[in-house]
Design an enzyme around this catalytic site. Structure first.
Site, PDB file in Angstrom:
ATOM      1  N   GLU A 142     -17.478  -1.619 -26.126  1.00  0.00           N
ATOM      2  CA  GLU A 142     -16.052  -1.724 -26.807  1.00  0.00           C
ATOM      3  C   GLU A 142     -15.806  -0.653 -27.748  1.00  0.00           C
ATOM      4  OE1 GLU A 142     -16.106  -5.804 -27.211  1.00  0.00           O
ATOM      5  OE2 GLU A 142     -15.894  -6.170 -25.088  1.00  0.00           O
ATOM      6  N   GLU A 175     -17.948  -7.989 -21.313  1.00  0.00           N
ATOM      7  CA  GLU A 175     -19.336  -7.993 -21.724  1.00  0.00           C
ATOM      8  C   GLU A 175     -20.429  -8.334 -20.617  1.00  0.00           C
ATOM      9  OE1 GLU A 175     -16.973  -9.537 -23.378  1.00  0.00           O
ATOM     10  OE2 GLU A 175     -16.900  -8.709 -25.446  1.00  0.00           O
ATOM     11  N   PHE A 225     -19.675  -7.781 -31.773  1.00  0.00           N
ATOM     12  CA  PHE A 225     -20.153  -8.625 -32.828  1.00  0.00           C
ATOM     13  C   PHE A 225     -21.520  -9.547 -32.258  1.00  0.00           C
ATOM     14  CE2 PHE A 225     -15.979  -7.916 -34.381  1.00  0.00           C
ATOM     15  CZ  PHE A 225     -15.916  -8.155 -36.036  1.00  0.00           C
ATOM     16  N   ASP A 244     -21.768 -12.413 -32.535  1.00  0.00           N
ATOM     17  CA  ASP A 244     -21.299 -13.647 -32.083  1.00  0.00           C
ATOM     18  C   ASP A 244     -20.711 -13.866 -30.794  1.00  0.00           C
ATOM     19  OD1 ASP A 244     -20.396 -14.727 -35.146  1.00  0.00           O
ATOM     20  OD2 ASP A 244     -20.613 -12.483 -34.913  1.00  0.00           O
ATOM     21  N   PHE A 245     -20.270 -12.681 -30.170  1.00  0.00           N
ATOM     22  CA  PHE A 245     -19.886 -12.459 -28.758  1.00  0.00           C
ATOM     23  C   PHE A 245     -20.839 -12.548 -27.606  1.00  0.00           C
ATOM     24  CE2 PHE A 245     -16.206  -9.567 -30.429  1.00  0.00           C
ATOM     25  CZ  PHE A 245     -15.754 -10.441 -31.262  1.00  0.00           C
ATOM     26  N   HIS A 292     -17.427 -14.908 -36.202  1.00  0.00           N
ATOM     27  CA  HIS A 292     -17.536 -13.644 -36.508  1.00  0.00           C
ATOM     28  C   HIS A 292     -18.241 -13.114 -37.704  1.00  0.00           C
ATOM     29  CE1 HIS A 292     -13.558 -13.437 -33.990  1.00  0.00           C
ATOM     30  NE2 HIS A 292     -13.870 -12.168 -33.779  1.00  0.00           N
TER      31      HIS A 292
END
Lengths: 339, 329
Positions: A34, A65, A88, A90-91, A134
């Site tokens: 991205e 993703e 990130f 976190d994703f 995040h």
């Protein structure tokens, strides 16, 4: 006085340079993720690449993703060498099946017959009030799961050299870069985010820790921000007559236990610092490794500093309270030396 | 179809409140971040995603909702929260990280929760859609006519959660409405460069019992009308609806976004079509609302926002040890 002119680069430029060199060397290397194109990566990891290599090799993806990390796996199985960015860490939640049940396991499940020479690069870390979704590093979450090399370089020099190694490695490598160490104009400017980076190609091995400061009294193990905090604390400890040895772990998997144990045999004291959650984390792994191999070398109990098992709070003061820092390391070492 | 004048007025006052709120937030966020921008500095640190220009999506549908209906929202949540009647003082205090905030300073701008009006939001793209599915399922199980609205950006329609949710909601005829705010960009990537369908309402065709509707040009009236039908369908058990609204992002993806990916002339031309000004003219011309009354609405909106910012700024910081609380309840 030195007359050698050093070439200084920020972390993000060092990474992007390594990717560019590898893309020049090998047409199978490509980037997807991205905002990796015109934007150059939200954290600058792909800056300038689209201008040089075009949108066929630097591919902006939809916010999908599972599909684009899965596609990187599929392309890698065909012999391509994708570098896929998870914006990130976190994703990871939306695509962990592809990462862990597939990327990490296919080489093993195929008896080594299917290679996945890919890099999953991802931004980690907090300290700027980006709150619970995040700001994580999740080092241990990835390092716990077999089948992926997991690296987290701390300096621009290593970001470049380890990125080159990661791209050339025939195994899937999770390449974690710390947002605060990218040297981005919109974050807190840190000296540690800028460093000497030679031109041209070079590699730094994966799976090797580095003693970044020698000392005889206590070993402090950290990586990325916690390594820099450890150096800061060590400088202050020196004023108290305490010589701390600081180890930059650089790689979480494989973990370079030998370097840690060798150091503990010299200093007989250990402090492990991590910007990840405390329980079941890197601090536990390092501590257990030392307990298994060098317990009787220790003159005092091991000390661990990490996020105290809470999600990362938004409020700046609360966040600073739960994150490790130089002062905290200094205080723990002072206490440890008095034990 | 005509909009009841009280609703039309509510929509105006709420859009005005949202705009004041976002304009104030733009300023507050900028405090402590100049001359050098540092994302972690100032009274409001961290990422900041503002919804200036996107007000019609929020008010057009929330005009049909009550406190019993659920709203889930993504990383750009302020307009939805205000339209859903989230406690403005506590919301503002939360964004300032104060102890009086909705989450006692732990959540921040992307993580606002106000169960009193069934509002929540989160920072992971597409994650709120299944939560709305769950709320809709709960309403169905409890035999209530409640609906659940998931607001998302157009980029989120490319997440698996969007498709998985629609399939289940269509299958079970759940009272779910997905409002896709198409502001043309997923951070830097344009919709055209990321999405293999002209507009996301057309994806309704892929699932049984799902209706689709498109609202063009950020139009509050059309958003109201389309939402009325979607809410009616949902409450009467006919199933989910996807509404895509063409809306405008006046600002960057986040404050501090260099926006090198779009023409700088784009924004002024968007601002010329401002939906709030447009709606104000409608109120005067179509609904015959006296200018003085409009002024009063604006004053009330301004006052509510000013009060909220004062409350937030004057509130106490949380005590440090509170960072260790609320992991388990």
């Amino acid at each position: 006085m030195t007359t050698t002119k050093q070439r200084m680069l920020t972390g993000n430029k060092a990474m992007a340079e390594a990717i560019a060199i590898e893309m020049e060397r090998n047409p199978d290397v490509f980037v997807l993720g991205e905002d990796v194109g015109k934007y150059g990566g939200i954290f600058g990891s792909t800056q300038g690449l689209i201008d040089r290599f075009g949108e066929k090799r630097v591919i902006d993806t939809p916010i999908s993703e599972t599909a684009f990390i899965g596609a990187a796996i599929g392309a890698a199985a065909e012999g391509m060498r994708p570098i896929v960015e998870l914006m990130f860490v976190d994703f990871f939640g939306v695509c962990m099946d592809q990462i862990y049940n597939h990327m990490a396991k296919i080489p093993y499940m195929s008896g080594g017959n299917v290679k996945l020479p890919m890099v999953l690069m991802t931004a980690v870390g907090g300290g700027y009030s980006d709150a619970a979704q995040h700001s994580q590093t999740l080092y241990a979450t990835f390092a716990h799961l077999p089948g992926m090399k997991v690296v987290a370089p701390s300096t621009p020099y290593d970001l470049k050299g380890m990125m080159a190694s990661a791209i050339r490695d025939d195994n899937p490598v999770v390449f974690m870069f710390h947002k605060s160490l990218q040297g981005l104009g919109w974050m807190d400017p840190l000296d540690a985010a800028v460093g000497e980076v030679p031109e041209g190609e070079y590699t730094v091995p994966l799976g090797k820790a580095k003693v970044v400061r020698e000392g005889k009294d206590v070993t402090i193990v950290g990586l990325q921000m916690t390594m820099h905090y450890a150096l800061e604390a060590a400088a202050k400890l020196q004023e108290e007559g305490i010589e701390a040895e600081v180890i930059d772990l650089r790689s979480l998997a494989p973990l370079d236990r030998d370097t840690i144990i060798e150091s503990v045999k010299k200093t007989h004291r250990l402090v492990v610092v991590d910007e990840d959650y405390l329980s079941y984390g890197m601090t536990a792994e390092v501590s257990a490794s030392v307990a298994e191999s060098a317990l009787y070398e220790l003159e005092a109990p091991i000390r661990r500093i990490a996020i105290p098992d809470v999600p990362i709070p938004y409020n700046r003061k609360l966040e600073q309270y739960v994150l490790p820092g130089a002062q905290r390391i200094y205080d723990e070492v002072i206490q440890l030396m008095n034990e | 179809m005509t909009i009841p004048v009280e609703k039309a007025k509510w929509m105006y006052e709420t859009m005005a409140k949202i705009r004041y709120f976002e304009d104030e937030m733009e300023k507050a966020y900028g405090e402590g971040k100049s001359p050098v921008f540092n994302i972690g500095a100032g009274p409001v640190p961290g990422e900041m995603h503002l919804a200036t220009g996107q007000e019609p999506a929020a008010v057009g549908i929330c005009a049909h909702l009550t406190a019993e209906d659920t709203v889930t929202s993504p990383h750009r949540p302020h307009h939805h929260a205000i339209a859903k009647n989230v406690d403005l003082n506590k919301m503002t205090a939360e964004i300032f990280g104060k102890a009086t905030g909705l989450s006692k300073g732990k959540g921040g701008h992307m993580h606002l929760f106000d169960p009193a009006v069934k509002f929540s939001c989160g920072g992971i793209v597409g994650a709120g859609i299944p939560h709305a599915v769950g709320a809709a399922l709960a309403a169905q199980m409890k035999n209530k006519d409640w609906v659940a609205v998931a607001f998302i950006g157009e980029g989120a329609a490319n997440q698996g959660s969007f498709h998985e949710s629609l399939n289940m909601a269509g299958l079970w005829k759940l009272p779910l409405i997905i409002v896709v705010e198409n502001n043309e960009y997923g951070i830097s990537v344009s919709k055209k460069a990321s999405t293999a369908i002209e507009s996301n309402d057309k994806r309704a065709a892929a699932y049984s019992n799902v209706a689709g509707a498109y609202v063009k040009d950020n139009d509050p009236e059309e958003m109201y009308r389309v939402s009325e039908e979607a809410v009616r369908r949902a409450r009467s058990g006919e199933g989910p609806t996807i509404i895509e609204i063409e809306t405008y992002r006046y600002l960057g993806h986040f404050q501090g976004d260099p926006e090198l990916y779009r023409e700088q002339s784009e924004v002024p031309s968007l601002r010329e079509k401002d939906p709030i000004l447009k709606w104000k003219n409608e109120l005067i011309e179509k609904f015959s609302v006296p200018v003085q009354e409009i002024q009063e609405m604006e004053n009330r909106a301004r006052q509510a926002v000013d009060d909220a910012y004062r409350f937030a700024r004057e509130s106490e910081e949380p005590v440090l040890s509170s960072a260790l609380e609320d992991v388990f309840i």
